[in-house]
Design an enzyme around this catalytic site. Structure first.
Site, mmCIF file in Angstrom:
data_model
loop_
_atom_site.group_PDB
_atom_site.id
_atom_site.type_symbol
_atom_site.label_atom_id
_atom_site.label_comp_id
_atom_site.label_asym_id
_atom_site.label_seq_id
_atom_site.Cartn_x
_atom_site.Cartn_y
_atom_site.Cartn_z
ATOM 1 N N LYS A 127 0.844 -1.206 0.000
ATOM 2 C CA LYS A 127 0.000 0.000 0.000
ATOM 3 C C LYS A 127 0.876 1.252 0.000
ATOM 4 C CE LYS A 127 -3.863 -2.465 2.041
ATOM 5 N NZ LYS A 127 -4.686 -2.816 3.192
ATOM 6 N N GLN A 137 -4.756 -1.537 9.244
ATOM 7 C CA GLN A 137 -4.645 -2.883 8.670
ATOM 8 C C GLN A 137 -5.248 -3.914 9.622
ATOM 9 O OE1 GLN A 137 -3.623 -3.461 5.553
ATOM 10 N NE2 GLN A 137 -3.904 -5.655 5.735
ATOM 11 N N ASP A 193 -11.077 2.633 3.382
ATOM 12 C CA ASP A 193 -11.352 1.195 3.258
ATOM 13 C C ASP A 193 -12.846 0.937 2.998
ATOM 14 O OD1 ASP A 193 -9.344 -0.761 3.361
ATOM 15 O OD2 ASP A 193 -8.942 -0.347 5.473
HETATM 16 N N1 GUN Z 1 -6.808 -6.937 5.865
HETATM 17 C C1 GUN Z 1 -7.048 -7.716 4.773
HETATM 18 N N2 GUN Z 1 -7.618 -6.974 3.787
HETATM 19 C C2 GUN Z 1 -7.711 -5.723 4.256
HETATM 20 C C3 GUN Z 1 -8.185 -4.493 3.686
HETATM 21 O O1 GUN Z 1 -8.655 -4.420 2.545
HETATM 22 N N3 GUN Z 1 -8.100 -3.412 4.494
HETATM 23 C C4 GUN Z 1 -7.610 -3.475 5.763
HETATM 24 N N4 GUN Z 1 -7.597 -2.356 6.467
HETATM 25 N N5 GUN Z 1 -7.169 -4.579 6.312
HETATM 26 C C5 GUN Z 1 -7.213 -5.688 5.554
#
Ligand code: GUN
Length: 278
Positions: free
Chosen positions: A52, A96, A119
């Protein structure tokens, strides 16, 4: 011959479009910053978080990194989020997941202000999607819609079956397909006659979380199959929820694993970050 939907290429196209947009916004004096919060040392989370941050760098968004030890208290984490909510420099906040057991994920998600919820997990974002109002949309299902559209696959009027009903993928996926005028069924582990239901699908989206569960007996001849799953098999090779080799001769289009849906999640996160500046 089935169309193999190239998520890597489509994701790159989207990131390149966003990069141009960000450059233009910069000329207008508008910049973006994404706060990325990680708690603990889960290796998979570290990989996702790094990807990311790299994507941010690629398109010209600043990423602000906050990496806390596993021992951080819920209160400390919530305080940090509240501080970032108030920080005018920060457009998006991403925590996350998963979080350690002593931290309530729902509470964390609800604490992020919906204006920065890139998100799309906040109940307000999900509610907005369900009634057709503006708001951030969960990245993986938004990515699936882009894969379909950019591959020239019509959704309107099609029988769409989503297998899986998670808050992050299955439910928003169904709502997005509905928004595109698909006729949508959500199937799940308790669905009776799952094979028959799945076989109705012109577009079958699979997010069950079970390696290679969906073989050709679930797939109508000529269907489009989107595989959201990602697993490592006994030989340490990546595979999806769909038995790719078994279904490939029955589908008109399919997403591979890896290189299908996976790369789209980050592209759509970046898209949400750019929207947050606009
Ligand atoms: N953990 C697994 N996929 C995601 C996601 O798309 N966003 C976040 N914040 N955590 C995750």
């Amino acid at each position: 011959m089935a169309l193999i939907i190239d998520g890597k290429k489509i994701s790159k196209d989207i990131k390149d479009e966003l990069k141009e947009k960000v450059a233009k916004l910069k000329q207008e004096g508008k910049t973006a910053a994404l706060a990325v919060i990680q708690v603990g040392e889960d290796p998979a989370s570290s990989v996702y978080v790094n990807n990311k941050k790299k994507a941010c760098e690629y398109i010209g968004i600043e990423s602000l990194s906050f990496h806390f030890p596993e021992t951080i208290t819920e209160e400390e984490l919530l305080d940090k989020i509240k501080e970032l909510n108030e920080d005018e420099k920060v457009n998006g906040i991403l925590v996350q997941l998963p979080l350690p057991k002593h931290i309530d994920e729902d509470k964390v998600i609800k604490t992020i202000t919906p204006e920065k919820d890139v998100d799309g997990f906040h109940p307000q974002s999900v509610g907005a999607l369900s009634i057709g109002q503006k708001g951030f949309v969960s990245c993986t299902p938004a990515g699936v819609i882009q894969l379909l559209k950019r591959s020239g696959i019509e959704i309107a009027g099609k029988e769409c079956v989503v297998i899986g009903r998670s808050n992050i993928v299955g439910k928003p996926m169904a709502l997005l397909l509905l928004r595109e005028n698909g006729t949508v069924t959500i199937a799940h582990s308790k669905t009776a006659n799952l094979k028959e239901v799945a076989k109705r699908a012109d577009i079958l989206v699979v997010a069950v979380g079970k390696p290679k569960m969906i073989d050709s007996s679930y797939v109508k001849e000529g269907a489009v199959v989107i595989d959201v799953g990602i697993h490592r098999n006994a030989e340490n090779k990546l595979c999806g929820d769909v038995d790719y080799d078994d279904v490939i001769d029955h589908v008109s289009a399919i997403t591979p694993v890896p290189g299908g849906v996976g790369p789209m999640t980050i592209a759509m996160l970046m898209s949400n970050c750019v929207s947050s500046i606009e």
